[in-house]
Design a protein around this motif. Structure first.
Motif, PDB file in Angstrom:
ATOM      1  N   ARG A 355      18.478 -41.274  -7.272  1.00  0.00           N
ATOM      2  CA  ARG A 355      19.435 -41.204  -6.160  1.00  0.00           C
ATOM      3  C   ARG A 355      20.362 -42.406  -6.192  1.00  0.00           C
ATOM      4  N   VAL A 356      21.649 -42.141  -6.087  1.00  0.00           N
ATOM      5  CA  VAL A 356      22.672 -43.170  -5.879  1.00  0.00           C
ATOM      6  C   VAL A 356      23.571 -42.637  -4.784  1.00  0.00           C
ATOM      7  N   VAL A 357      23.588 -43.287  -3.634  1.00  0.00           N
ATOM      8  CA  VAL A 357      24.328 -42.745  -2.495  1.00  0.00           C
ATOM      9  C   VAL A 357      24.964 -43.871  -1.683  1.00  0.00           C
ATOM     10  N   SER A 360      26.905 -45.892   4.707  1.00  0.00           N
ATOM     11  CA  SER A 360      27.733 -46.688   5.640  1.00  0.00           C
ATOM     12  C   SER A 360      28.447 -47.844   4.946  1.00  0.00           C
ATOM     13  N   GLY A 361      29.000 -47.569   3.771  1.00  0.00           N
ATOM     14  CA  GLY A 361      29.819 -48.579   3.107  1.00  0.00           C
ATOM     15  C   GLY A 361      29.141 -49.370   2.013  1.00  0.00           C
ATOM     16  N   THR A 362      27.810 -49.267   1.881  1.00  0.00           N
ATOM     17  CA  THR A 362      27.103 -49.924   0.771  1.00  0.00           C
ATOM     18  C   THR A 362      26.239 -48.886   0.068  1.00  0.00           C
ATOM     19  N   TYR A 363      25.831 -49.202  -1.153  1.00  0.00           N
ATOM     20  CA  TYR A 363      25.101 -48.228  -1.951  1.00  0.00           C
ATOM     21  C   TYR A 363      23.589 -48.417  -1.872  1.00  0.00           C
ATOM     22  N   LEU A 364      22.916 -47.290  -2.049  1.00  0.00           N
ATOM     23  CA  LEU A 364      21.453 -47.269  -2.143  1.00  0.00           C
ATOM     24  C   LEU A 364      21.091 -46.619  -3.479  1.00  0.00           C
ATOM     25  N   VAL A 365      20.143 -47.259  -4.191  1.00  0.00           N
ATOM     26  CA  VAL A 365      19.675 -46.733  -5.474  1.00  0.00           C
ATOM     27  C   VAL A 365      18.166 -46.519  -5.383  1.00  0.00           C
ATOM     28  N   MET A 366      17.709 -45.332  -5.824  1.00  0.00           N
ATOM     29  CA  MET A 366      16.266 -45.043  -5.855  1.00  0.00           C
ATOM     30  C   MET A 366      15.845 -44.756  -7.288  1.00  0.00           C
ATOM     31  N   ILE A 367      14.679 -45.283  -7.659  1.00  0.00           N
ATOM     32  CA  ILE A 367      14.129 -45.080  -9.006  1.00  0.00           C
ATOM     33  C   ILE A 367      12.719 -44.528  -8.864  1.00  0.00           C
ATOM     34  N   VAL A 368      12.362 -43.541  -9.690  1.00  0.00           N
ATOM     35  CA  VAL A 368      11.016 -42.979  -9.682  1.00  0.00           C
ATOM     36  C   VAL A 368      10.245 -43.546 -10.870  1.00  0.00           C
ATOM     37  N   VAL A 384      24.658 -47.716 -12.449  1.00  0.00           N
ATOM     38  CA  VAL A 384      23.788 -46.664 -12.977  1.00  0.00           C
ATOM     39  C   VAL A 384      24.125 -45.352 -12.277  1.00  0.00           C
ATOM     40  N   ALA A 385      23.617 -44.250 -12.835  1.00  0.00           N
ATOM     41  CA  ALA A 385      23.864 -42.926 -12.257  1.00  0.00           C
ATOM     42  C   ALA A 385      22.557 -42.152 -12.199  1.00  0.00           C
TER      43      ALA A 385
END
Length: 430
Positions: A355-357, A360-368, A384-385
């Motif tokens: 996940r890259v989303v 509210s103006g900043t990004y969040l990255v999730m890694i499994v 990253v994507a």
């Protein structure tokens, strides 16, 4: 034999002292690091304090200072306990060495008295000539020679024990002085902590005069947190469902192949081929493949040793329920790590970006990582994507700086399936 006991005792004492020294050295290293961080925070606070109007940045810096200072006081308490143990052990060692020295002196005095009474050459000759035979005379001659050597060796033991006793007494005095210095430092830190808490109350009071603006900012923060939590929850649900679908598809394909093989060999179709098994739990779904299962085991095996998501940083908000200085009760499912502006945010372990989303103006990255997930929030930019495989310490982007507080903070979370874990127990000691 007594000499060997003395040697083994002294060796054991020095080994114990070495273990304490290592523990004390680590505590001192952490205390010095906290002192450096507190000094930098104080400089930042003094810069913001020049502004007559209280700001959220001042409040944030004070909160960080208070947390670090309380941690430093706890470390000093641990150091004092270590020193108390060392003092107790040193006192026991000094007492034991004094007893051994007294015993050695008594034995040596007895030998000196015996030698004095038999110091004339005539007495020694009479002692030898009074032997029953040649063998006994030879043994008595060797005894007199060995007696002299043993007396010299005992004198050496006495000198060595006196030296060890002197060293331990000096070490004891030094440890007591070190404890006294630490207690003075602890008192100073407590006084500073009291002042910082008073300043915090004052800043909160000043900010309360601008409640409208403050509440609006707080609502924005809470809304961002809620949106972040929704993104995390939905991403984990999606990954579990996708993993389950993949596992079911693989199970069906395996069953089809097994059925076709049985038919070609004119054998009954296996029951598993007619009713392929699917993963029963969310954890087993995420660990359905050997690669995912290995990644989960490797991630778990590095608990307490994972690198930090930033090269330099300090935790300003911990995991769990907390109450803000403004009296707002909240809960953190991760930790906030204050770092330098423009710092790179890094993956803490090998995995795949899911996940890259924009939140509210900043990004969040999730890694499994198998059945584990790591979350990196408040990024200004990302590199990253989704679907990209990443390695440990690979850059994910840069952390954002909050314009209202002036703080550069990355939010970091760790999940096992859907359950948030305290990231601090996963990260290596900083």
């Amino acid at each position: 034999m007594k000499f060997l006991k003395v040697v083994f005792f002294i060796i054991a004492v020095f080994v114990a002292v070495d273990v304490h020294a290592q523990s004390s050295a680590e505590l001192k290293r952490r205390r010095d690091k906290l002192s450096d961080e507190l000094e930098q925070l104080n400089k930042d606070y003094q810069e913001t304090a020049q502004n007559k109007r209280a700001t959220l940045k001042q409040l944030s810096l004070l909160k960080a200072q208070i947390n670090l200072r309380e941690e430093k006081i706890n470390i000093i308490n641990s150091e004092v306990r270590n020193l108390d143990n060392q003092i107790s052990e040193s006192n026991n060692t000094v007492h034991s060495l004094q007893n051994q020295l007294d015993q050695l002196k008594k034995e040596y005095a007895a030998m000196v008295l015996f030698a004095y009474r038999n110091q004339s050459a005539y007495n020694k000759l009479m002692f030898i000539f009074a032997s029953k035979d040649f063998n006994q005379a030879y043994k008595r001659l060797k005894y007199l020679q060995q007696f002299g050597t043993y007396r010299e060796r005992q004198a050496g033991y006495i000198q060595g024990t006196q030296k060890d006793l002197h060293i331990k007494i000096n070490e004891l005095d030094k440890t007591k002085q070190e404890k006294s210095t630490l207690l003075a430092d602890q008192q100073k830190e407590k006084e500073t902590l009291g002042k910082e808490k008073n300043n915090q109350v004052k800043v909160v009071s000043d900010l309360s005069q601008h409640q409208g603006q403050l509440k609006q900012q707080q609502r924005e923060v809470q809304a961002k947190i809620a949106k972040t939590n929704r993104e995390i929850a939905s991403t984990i649900r999606r990954e579990i469902e996708e993993a389950r679908r993949r596992a079911e598809a693989e199970a069906k394909e395996a069953a089809r192949i097994a059925a076709a093989k049985a038919k070609a060999e004119n054998r009954p179709v296996p029951v598993a081929a007619t009713k392929p098994a699917a993963p029963r739990s969310e954890s087993s779904a995420l660990n359905a493949t050997p690669e995912a299962a290995k990644l989960s085991n490797d991630f778990l095996g590095n608990r307490g040793r994972l690198p930090w998501p930033v090269a330099n940083g300090v935790i300003t908000q911990g995991f769990g329920v907390y109450t803000t200085p403004e009296g707002i009760r909240s809960e953190s499912t991760g930790v906030d790590i204050r770092t330098n502006p423009g710092s790179s945010v890094r993956a803490v372990f090998d995995g795949t970006v899911v996940r890259v989303v924009d939140v509210s103006g900043t990004y969040l990255v999730m890694i499994v990582h198998g059945e584990y997930f790591t979350v990196y929030a408040n990024l200004r930019s990302v590199s990253v994507a989704r679907g990209q495989k990443v390695t440990t310490k690979q850059s994910l982007g840069t952390v954002a700086t909050d314009s209202s507080t002036g703080e550069t903070v990355v939010h970091f979370e760790v999940y096992k399936v859907k359950d948030p874990n305290n990231p601090k127990i996963w990260l290596a000691p900083n």
